[in-house]
Scaffold this active site. Structure first.
Site, PDB file in Angstrom:
ATOM      1  N   ASP A 191       1.003  -1.051   0.077  1.00  0.00           N
ATOM      2  CA  ASP A 191       0.141   0.030   0.017  1.00  0.00           C
ATOM      3  C   ASP A 191       0.899   1.288   0.047  1.00  0.00           C
ATOM      4  OD1 ASP A 191      -2.631   1.598   0.469  1.00  0.00           O
ATOM      5  OD2 ASP A 191      -1.306   1.911   2.223  1.00  0.00           O
ATOM      6  N   TYR A 198       3.292   9.844  -0.166  1.00  0.00           N
ATOM      7  CA  TYR A 198       4.223   9.154   0.656  1.00  0.00           C
ATOM      8  C   TYR A 198       5.698   9.652   0.378  1.00  0.00           C
ATOM      9  CZ  TYR A 198       0.525   5.980   2.443  1.00  0.00           C
ATOM     10  OH  TYR A 198      -0.662   5.685   3.169  1.00  0.00           O
ATOM     11  N   HIS A 241      -7.518   9.493  -1.432  1.00  0.00           N
ATOM     12  CA  HIS A 241      -6.673   9.243  -0.276  1.00  0.00           C
ATOM     13  C   HIS A 241      -7.504  10.246   0.851  1.00  0.00           C
ATOM     14  CE1 HIS A 241      -2.539   9.262   1.524  1.00  0.00           C
ATOM     15  NE2 HIS A 241      -3.215   8.782   2.372  1.00  0.00           N
ATOM     16  N   GLN A 254     -10.101   2.608   3.598  1.00  0.00           N
ATOM     17  CA  GLN A 254      -8.943   2.667   4.526  1.00  0.00           C
ATOM     18  C   GLN A 254      -8.900   3.492   5.592  1.00  0.00           C
ATOM     19  OE1 GLN A 254      -5.335   2.448   2.342  1.00  0.00           O
ATOM     20  NE2 GLN A 254      -3.999   2.892   3.785  1.00  0.00           N
ATOM     21  N   SER A 272      -2.599   2.706  10.626  1.00  0.00           N
ATOM     22  CA  SER A 272      -1.923   2.982  12.133  1.00  0.00           C
ATOM     23  C   SER A 272      -2.517   2.158  13.215  1.00  0.00           C
ATOM     24  CB  SER A 272      -2.332   4.445  12.505  1.00  0.00           C
ATOM     25  OG  SER A 272      -1.670   4.833  13.574  1.00  0.00           O
ATOM     26  N   GLY A 279       0.180   4.737  16.161  1.00  0.00           N
ATOM     27  CA  GLY A 279       1.081   5.649  15.743  1.00  0.00           C
ATOM     28  C   GLY A 279       2.250   5.506  16.776  1.00  0.00           C
ATOM     29  N   GLY A 325       3.665  -0.355   9.001  1.00  0.00           N
ATOM     30  CA  GLY A 325       4.668   0.625   8.589  1.00  0.00           C
ATOM     31  C   GLY A 325       6.045   0.578   8.813  1.00  0.00           C
ATOM     32  N   GLN A 335       9.748   0.047   8.692  1.00  0.00           N
ATOM     33  CA  GLN A 335      10.938  -0.131   7.721  1.00  0.00           C
ATOM     34  C   GLN A 335      12.097  -1.180   8.250  1.00  0.00           C
ATOM     35  OE1 GLN A 335      10.269   1.824   4.547  1.00  0.00           O
ATOM     36  NE2 GLN A 335       8.299   1.393   5.586  1.00  0.00           N
ATOM     37  N   ARG A 392      11.395  -6.354  11.887  1.00  0.00           N
ATOM     38  CA  ARG A 392      10.127  -6.319  12.419  1.00  0.00           C
ATOM     39  C   ARG A 392       8.836  -6.886  11.387  1.00  0.00           C
ATOM     40  NH1 ARG A 392       9.522  -2.320  16.488  1.00  0.00           N
ATOM     41  NH2 ARG A 392       7.359  -3.038  16.257  1.00  0.00           N
TER      42      ARG A 392
END
Length: 276
Positions: free
Chosen positions: A28, A33, A105, A157, A187, A191, A240, A242, A246
């Site tokens: 996604d 972004y 979005h 979303q 999220s 967050g 999310g 990076q 993880r």
């Protein structure tokens, strides 16, 4: 992929490989972004396009989703002309001719649903998009757009996590079940607050998640992701991270089985009171 930028192509490819290794096939992204407030618009799509260019065949292994409709400083534009331009720009950055899912979005209050519907239908008719959806729309906005469309609205979303329960309480998930819409939950770790709780409510949610995480020998994050996915609407938690390690943890999702008591204990910790 909202933080998928600012690294080398090999580093980016390693994150995608980690996702594939964990059983993840939906990727996604969005044209916004990579934007940092002054520059970087499109950077996440551009990086993914570079990965595709250097790795033939990789694109065909994933469900590719992107979004458009946010313009920094405007802030939103869902006119048919702009949505068409935004899609073409995304395809160019991604170096592809087709995306599997394209979502608006954020809702543009100043565009009539009929005009939005025409733009979305054109995307599918031309073959540039496989299916269309929305992001951050209210239930009423979803219903108005659905009524104007001749094609299915396949996804929504919203923000959803053990710390953000709105879609469960406002009827959005019930609407999704009724109309066969997929839910992409953004999220899902609140967050970062689930990993690092800073107040009594967040700590109570973390403790409720930890009880299940300990039982199934998974991380708190995996417990949170699995809590999100356990709802009958089958929300897809959008991860999310990076960090390859993880991302790889997501393979543990299948280990977790939620009892009603445990699932509701997380919800009640979030609400700060027992259910009636």
């Amino acid at each position: 992929m909202w933080r998928f930028h600012g690294v080398s192509v090999p580093q980016a490819r390693s994150l995608i490989d980690a996702a594939f290794g964990a059983g993840i096939t939906l990727f996604d992204t969005a044209d916004i972004y990579g934007f940092n407030g002054s520059e970087g618009f499109g950077d996440a799509e551009t990086l993914l396009g570079q990965v595709f260019s250097e790795t033939p065949g990789l694109r065909s292994k994933m469900v590719l989703a992107t979004k458009g409709g946010i313009i920094p400083g405007v802030p939103y534009n869902s006119s048919a002309e702009y949505l068409s331009q935004a899609l073409d720009a995304s395809l160019s950055r991604l170096q592809v001719e087709h995306v599997d899912l394209w979502q608006i979005h954020r809702p543009d209050i100043l565009t009539h649903p009929d005009e939005i519907a025409r733009a979305l239908q054109d995307m599918v008719t031309t073959g540039k998009v496989g299916a269309v959806g929305v992001s951050n729309f209210t239930q009423a906005q979803i219903a108005a757009l659905r009524a104007a469309l001749d094609i299915p609205l396949v996804s929504s979303q919203p923000e959803f996590s053990p710390l953000h329960l709105d879609p469960v309480l406002n009827g959005e998930f019930d609407d999704a079940v009724q109309n066969g819409m997929a839910i992409l939950a953004w999220s899902p770790l609140g967050g970062g607050r689930i990993a690092s709780p800073s107040n009594e409510r967040e700590q109570a949610v973390a403790q409720a998640l930890d009880q299940v995480a300990s039982q199934f020998d998974v991380s708190r994050a995996v417990a949170a992701f699995s809590w999100v996915a356990a709802h009958p609407a089958r929300p897809i938690p959008i991860v999310g991270s990076q960090t390859a390690q993880r991302i790889g943890e997501l393979a543990d999702l299948a280990k977790v089985e939620w009892t009603r008591s445990a699932w509701y204990s997380v919800m009640q910790a979030s609400m700060g009171k027992p259910l009636p």
